[in-house]
Each structure stands twice: as C-alpha cells, then as structure tokens.
Design a protein around this motif. Structure first.
Motif, PDB file in Angstrom:
ATOM      1  N   ILE A 120      -5.885   3.973   5.039  1.00  0.00           N
ATOM      2  CA  ILE A 120      -5.932   3.543   3.637  1.00  0.00           C
ATOM      3  C   ILE A 120      -6.283   2.055   3.569  1.00  0.00           C
ATOM      4  CG2 ILE A 120      -4.596   3.221   1.525  1.00  0.00           C
ATOM      5  CD1 ILE A 120      -2.951   5.660   2.224  1.00  0.00           C
ATOM      6  N   ILE A 121      -5.684   1.273   4.445  1.00  0.00           N
ATOM      7  CA  ILE A 121      -5.963  -0.165   4.463  1.00  0.00           C
ATOM      8  C   ILE A 121      -7.423  -0.424   4.831  1.00  0.00           C
ATOM      9  CG2 ILE A 121      -5.453  -2.330   5.666  1.00  0.00           C
ATOM     10  CD1 ILE A 121      -2.532  -1.333   5.874  1.00  0.00           C
ATOM     11  N   PHE A 163       0.440  20.774   5.591  1.00  0.00           N
ATOM     12  CA  PHE A 163       0.256  19.930   6.766  1.00  0.00           C
ATOM     13  C   PHE A 163      -0.593  18.678   6.480  1.00  0.00           C
ATOM     14  CE2 PHE A 163       0.951  24.248   8.493  1.00  0.00           C
ATOM     15  CZ  PHE A 163       2.118  23.991   9.204  1.00  0.00           C
ATOM     16  N   GLU A 164      -0.810  18.396   5.217  1.00  0.00           N
ATOM     17  CA  GLU A 164      -1.592  17.216   4.840  1.00  0.00           C
ATOM     18  C   GLU A 164      -0.868  15.930   5.271  1.00  0.00           C
ATOM     19  OE1 GLU A 164      -3.735  15.318   0.843  1.00  0.00           O
ATOM     20  OE2 GLU A 164      -2.266  16.940   0.647  1.00  0.00           O
ATOM     21  N   TYR A 165      -1.658  14.977   5.764  1.00  0.00           N
ATOM     22  CA  TYR A 165      -1.091  13.678   6.126  1.00  0.00           C
ATOM     23  C   TYR A 165      -2.159  12.606   5.984  1.00  0.00           C
ATOM     24  CZ  TYR A 165      -3.535  13.833  10.649  1.00  0.00           C
ATOM     25  OH  TYR A 165      -4.503  13.883  11.631  1.00  0.00           O
ATOM     26  N   VAL A 166      -1.728  11.344   5.953  1.00  0.00           N
ATOM     27  CA  VAL A 166      -2.673  10.237   5.904  1.00  0.00           C
ATOM     28  C   VAL A 166      -2.106   9.064   6.703  1.00  0.00           C
ATOM     29  CG1 VAL A 166      -1.741   9.315   3.723  1.00  0.00           C
ATOM     30  CG2 VAL A 166      -4.087   8.772   4.395  1.00  0.00           C
ATOM     31  N   PRO A 167      -2.907   8.450   7.578  1.00  0.00           N
ATOM     32  CA  PRO A 167      -2.478   7.228   8.255  1.00  0.00           C
ATOM     33  C   PRO A 167      -2.585   6.039   7.288  1.00  0.00           C
ATOM     34  CG  PRO A 167      -4.188   8.413   9.494  1.00  0.00           C
ATOM     35  CD  PRO A 167      -4.181   8.958   8.111  1.00  0.00           C
ATOM     36  N   VAL A 168      -1.552   5.233   7.209  1.00  0.00           N
ATOM     37  CA  VAL A 168      -1.568   4.075   6.315  1.00  0.00           C
ATOM     38  C   VAL A 168      -2.681   3.112   6.718  1.00  0.00           C
ATOM     39  CG1 VAL A 168      -0.228   2.092   5.484  1.00  0.00           C
ATOM     40  CG2 VAL A 168       0.885   4.318   5.818  1.00  0.00           C
ATOM     41  N   GLU A 169      -2.907   2.986   8.015  1.00  0.00           N
ATOM     42  CA  GLU A 169      -3.956   2.090   8.497  1.00  0.00           C
ATOM     43  C   GLU A 169      -5.339   2.517   7.987  1.00  0.00           C
ATOM     44  OE1 GLU A 169      -0.469   1.526  11.175  1.00  0.00           O
ATOM     45  OE2 GLU A 169      -1.447   3.228  10.194  1.00  0.00           O
ATOM     46  N   ILE A 209       0.845  -1.208   0.000  1.00  0.00           N
ATOM     47  CA  ILE A 209       0.000   0.000   0.000  1.00  0.00           C
ATOM     48  C   ILE A 209       0.877   1.253   0.000  1.00  0.00           C
ATOM     49  CG2 ILE A 209      -1.486   1.411   1.492  1.00  0.00           C
ATOM     50  CD1 ILE A 209      -3.199  -0.590   0.182  1.00  0.00           C
ATOM     51  N   ILE A 210       1.881   1.278   0.862  1.00  0.00           N
ATOM     52  CA  ILE A 210       2.756   2.449   0.949  1.00  0.00           C
ATOM     53  C   ILE A 210       3.468   2.693  -0.380  1.00  0.00           C
ATOM     54  CG2 ILE A 210       4.849   3.380   2.023  1.00  0.00           C
ATOM     55  CD1 ILE A 210       3.992   1.958   4.626  1.00  0.00           C
ATOM     56  N   LYS A 211       4.007   1.640  -0.941  1.00  0.00           N
ATOM     57  CA  LYS A 211       4.731   1.771  -2.211  1.00  0.00           C
ATOM     58  C   LYS A 211       3.823   2.298  -3.309  1.00  0.00           C
ATOM     59  CE  LYS A 211       7.499  -0.881  -5.516  1.00  0.00           C
ATOM     60  NZ  LYS A 211       8.050  -2.227  -5.851  1.00  0.00           N
ATOM     61  N   ARG A 212       2.608   1.765  -3.391  1.00  0.00           N
ATOM     62  CA  ARG A 212       1.657   2.207  -4.421  1.00  0.00           C
ATOM     63  C   ARG A 212       1.278   3.672  -4.213  1.00  0.00           C
ATOM     64  NH1 ARG A 212      -2.528  -1.971  -5.211  1.00  0.00           N
ATOM     65  NH2 ARG A 212      -1.405  -2.427  -7.150  1.00  0.00           N
ATOM     66  N   PHE A 213       0.950   4.034  -2.975  1.00  0.00           N
ATOM     67  CA  PHE A 213       0.528   5.404  -2.688  1.00  0.00           C
ATOM     68  C   PHE A 213       1.637   6.402  -3.028  1.00  0.00           C
ATOM     69  CE2 PHE A 213       0.259   8.945   0.415  1.00  0.00           C
ATOM     70  CZ  PHE A 213      -0.930   9.515  -0.026  1.00  0.00           C
ATOM     71  N   ILE A 214       2.853   6.117  -2.624  1.00  0.00           N
ATOM     72  CA  ILE A 214       3.970   7.026  -2.884  1.00  0.00           C
ATOM     73  C   ILE A 214       4.238   7.139  -4.378  1.00  0.00           C
ATOM     74  CG2 ILE A 214       6.473   7.291  -2.617  1.00  0.00           C
ATOM     75  CD1 ILE A 214       6.146   6.435   0.288  1.00  0.00           C
ATOM     76  N   LYS A 246      -5.394  10.812  -4.115  1.00  0.00           N
ATOM     77  CA  LYS A 246      -4.598   9.656  -4.531  1.00  0.00           C
ATOM     78  C   LYS A 246      -4.684   8.529  -3.501  1.00  0.00           C
ATOM     79  CE  LYS A 246      -1.800  12.626  -7.403  1.00  0.00           C
ATOM     80  NZ  LYS A 246      -0.544  13.399  -7.557  1.00  0.00           N
ATOM     81  N   ALA A 247      -5.082   8.869  -2.280  1.00  0.00           N
ATOM     82  CA  ALA A 247      -5.403   7.804  -1.320  1.00  0.00           C
ATOM     83  C   ALA A 247      -6.610   7.022  -1.821  1.00  0.00           C
ATOM     84  CB  ALA A 247      -5.669   8.394   0.055  1.00  0.00           C
ATOM     85  N   GLY A 248      -7.610   7.736  -2.326  1.00  0.00           N
ATOM     86  CA  GLY A 248      -8.800   7.072  -2.861  1.00  0.00           C
ATOM     87  C   GLY A 248      -8.468   6.162  -4.027  1.00  0.00           C
ATOM     88  N   ILE A 249      -7.607   6.628  -4.923  1.00  0.00           N
ATOM     89  CA  ILE A 249      -7.203   5.799  -6.065  1.00  0.00           C
ATOM     90  C   ILE A 249      -6.446   4.565  -5.575  1.00  0.00           C
ATOM     91  CG2 ILE A 249      -5.720   5.714  -8.101  1.00  0.00           C
ATOM     92  CD1 ILE A 249      -6.431   8.618  -8.627  1.00  0.00           C
TER      93      ILE A 249
END
Length: 412
Positions: free
Chosen positions: A394-395, A386-392, A7-12, A146-149
């Motif tokens: 996204i999962i 200041f945008e951020y997203v928790p990986v959890e 997930i992290i690799k795809r999002f980045i 891009k989190a949604g994608i």
C-alpha cells in the motif's frame, strides 16, 4: 516518509464499513450502505485539503488537487471503487495485523480451523518480514478496492503536505458498484476533466495493466414439455437433458480452470432448471476481438444446430456485450503507460506488465474517452476469506501515485 501507522489506521477505517454491492438492485449505488463510506470519503478529502470535492446523487465522488507549477501540464486522474464484491460477505470485517510475517501458516480463525497457508497461496512468501493485514476467516477483507482508495487519499495528503514535490492538476474519483460491472456507467468523464487516468485496482506489487478481456454475458433458455412420466413416451421433453447437450457441446478445456494468460474461455456460472425450462448463464471472455466474436458465434451456431435437431425452437440464446479490451484505446497514448512504468522503476519496483484476466472500470472509461491503465493496489486473494494485503505494498502504491504526478509535471 509516509507513515505506516497512518496508512494502517486509514485502511482499517475503510474496510470495517460494509459496502457490498448487489447485482439484483437497479439503484445506484446498488446498496444504501455504500453511502456510509462515500460520505466519509467526502469529509476526509475536504479535511486533507482537496479542492472542488463533490458527490452526486449516485455517490460518484470527485475532487481536485490544483497544480503547483507555472508551465502547462496534462491533467491526470486516479480512480478507485469503494464497493466490495457480493461473492462473499463484507459485513463485520475484523482485520488482523500480522507484524513481520515469518513465512509460515497464518491461523485466521482457530475455532473454525481456517488457515492462510503459503503451501497453497505461494505469493505469501514474497512478503516474508512484512506487515500483512488479513481477515479473521469469516469475511472478505475489502482491499479490493479500499486499498486503492487508501493509496489515492494518502498520496494526495502527502503531496499537499509536501509542496516541494511539483505536480500538475490531479483529479481523483471514487465510484460505487464496480464489482457488479457498473462502476463506470454513470461516471461523468467531462466533469472529471482529466487527459488520462489510472485505476488503482490491481493485485500484487508491480502490476501494470493496459489489456483486459473482451467480455459478454449469455443467457441460454432451454424449453421442454412436462408430461406425467407414466404416459411420457414420445411426449415429454426434458429441458435439462437438452441443456446438458448444450453444455457438453462447448469445448471442455476452454473454461477458466483450464486457461491462462491470453487464453479465452466460456464460463458456465449458473444453472437453474426443471423439466419444462432450464436456464444456463455464461460469461464469454477473450483478449483477441476476432476470437471473442468467434466464441459468441459458436454459441449461436450451437443453438441453431440443436433447434434444427429437435425440429423446433427449444433453445433461445441471448448474448450481451459487457466491455471491451482497453488496449485499443491505450496503444495510441502509450506514454501514459511508460510514465507509470518509469515511476515504478525509480522506486525500485519491478513492473509486471501483463493482461488482466477480467475487466476494470478503466476498460469502460477508456472507451468513454478517458484512457485509463490499471496499477497495483497490493492485495491478494480478492473476493474471499483468504484475502490479504501487505502494508508495504500500500505504501509503495502511494509512492507510485506521487511519482507519476511528479514525472508528468517535468517540462521535458
């Protein structure tokens, strides 16, 4: 189990591609660079095994995951946008991964003393112990959307790899230019072919939204007359002073900084002026249609009153409707919200059902014949450094998509 590292690799890989849209452009997509991610997504959808993958001349992407059940199941869709906001630069995004967030300040950029602090952004504390992806303080992140994608692609990949999860036909759609209000403008609902869909474009985990603002834009043009100030008595008309009268005549507390929940507002977001001409640009917002219409009437009535006071047309106000509250189109098919709510509950996510203080592609799509509530994508502090997203998150959103597909396919 959905792989966290995957997930992290795809999002980045998505957020490091600049896809900022441009409201001044008349093309679709509004910026050529949006094609960079669009073409990558087409290749990726094909590589994971999606069928009927298409991209049209305007960069609208569609793909299909065929049903794996024998009985009739409604065709559902999931939609996100790949452009990022022009409010803040999306060029050269350098994501930072914060493992096991400790609940303290996060230094985004030591050289420039840019700090993401829970003292100001209290939502951070609910993700203590989780993995956060942040900016380096010089760009936005692009979790919107891009989190949604990432969630949609990852969910489709997971369903393809796990055929034991039963589902009907699923359509996915990715759009350009949502951030400048055009994401649904050239979306082919008939080609998409879904009975209903969900936009994965909300914020914090648990959000489920089927109400949004009614929205309009207003351009107020104030005309003055320029005369040499030494000889100006009874001749000079300063458009900026008249504009100030107009501004001060609207209710000061009915602005974004003084409103919340279902409260509407007038928002002056741009002024450009000199003695001869001043232009005011407003957005008008309200969840209630009657109140929305009343707000527009207030501006038109104020225009008439000031023109009457000055004895001539010194103000011209042009109001253009932008989008409407999708609640009207969702309420007759509330089972589509119920399914999403049940999916969250089965995954131990507390649904947060609330109105959107904004708009989404879903509102326009709902009025185009595709009912389309909005589900969380997980990010916070969109459109800025200041945008951020928790990986959890996204999962979890990825799991919600899979669970919605599974629940929709149940025969009862």
């Amino acid at each position: 189990m959905i792989s966290k590292d995957h997930i992290i690799k795809r999002f980045i890989s998505y957020v490091t591609i600049d896809t900022e849209s441009d409201p001044a452009s008349n093309s679709t997509p509004s910026t050529e660079k949006q094609w960079d991610l669009a073409n990558k997504l087409v290749d990726e959808l094909k590589s994971i095994g999606m069928q009927d993958v298409t991209i049209d001349e305007n960069a609208y992407i569609m793909a299909t995951l065929p049903s794996n059940v024998e009985h009739d199941v409604p065709t559902i869709g999931f939609i996100s946008h790949f452009d990022t906001s022009p409010d803040f630069t999306g060029a050269n995004v350098k994501p930072q991964i914060i493992e096991k967030y400790d609940g303290k300040d996060i230094v985004l950029n030591e050289a420039e003393n840019i700090v993401l602090s829970p003292d100001y952004f209290e939502d951070l504390l609910q993700y203590k112990g989780q993995t956060l992806i942040t900016t380096d303080g010089t760009t936005l992140l692009g979790a919107d959307d891009k989190a949604g994608i990432c969630e949609i692609v990852s969910a489709m990949e997971y369903l393809i790899q796990h055929p034991e999860i039963k589902h009907g036909t699923i359509k996915v759609g990715f759009t350009p230019d949502e951030e400048i209000g055009r994401g649904a403008h050239k979306f082919d609902v008939e080609k998409f072919g879904a009975d209903w869909a969900y936009t994965m474009d909300g914020s914090q985990i648990g959000e489920l939204e089927y109400e949004n603002f009614n929205a309009a834009g207003a351009v107020v043009t104030v005309k003055g007359k320029s005369v040499h100030p030494g000889y100006a008595k009874d001749k000079l008309v300063n458009s900026m002073y008249i504009a100030q009268e107009f501004i001060n005549s609207l209710p000061r507390i009915e602005t974004p900084e003084h409103t919340e929940d279902y409260q509407g507002f007038f928002h002056l977001h741009n002024i450009n002026g000199n003695v001869e001409e001043t232009t005011l640009k407003y957005i008008i917002r309200d969840h209630d249609k009657k109140h929305f219409d009343a707000r527009k009437e207030v501006m038109l009535k104020l225009t008439d009153e000031l023109n009457s006071q000055y004895g001539k047309e010194v103000i011209i106000t042009e109001i253009t409707d932008q989008y409407f509250n999708m609640k009207e189109k969702i309420e007759p098919v509330m089972h589509i919200v119920d399914i999403a709510e049940e999916a969250m509950k089965q995954l131990d996510i507390e649904p947060i059902i609330k109105p959107i203080r904004g708009g989404t592609d879903g509102s326009q799509l709902s009025y185009m014949g595709l009912p389309c509530p909005n589900i969380f994508a997980g990010g916070h502090n969109f459109h800025g450094r200041f945008e951020y997203v928790p990986v959890e998150s996204i999962i979890k959103a990825t799991q919600v998509i899979c669970k919605i597909a599974e629940l929709t396919a149940e025969e009862n």
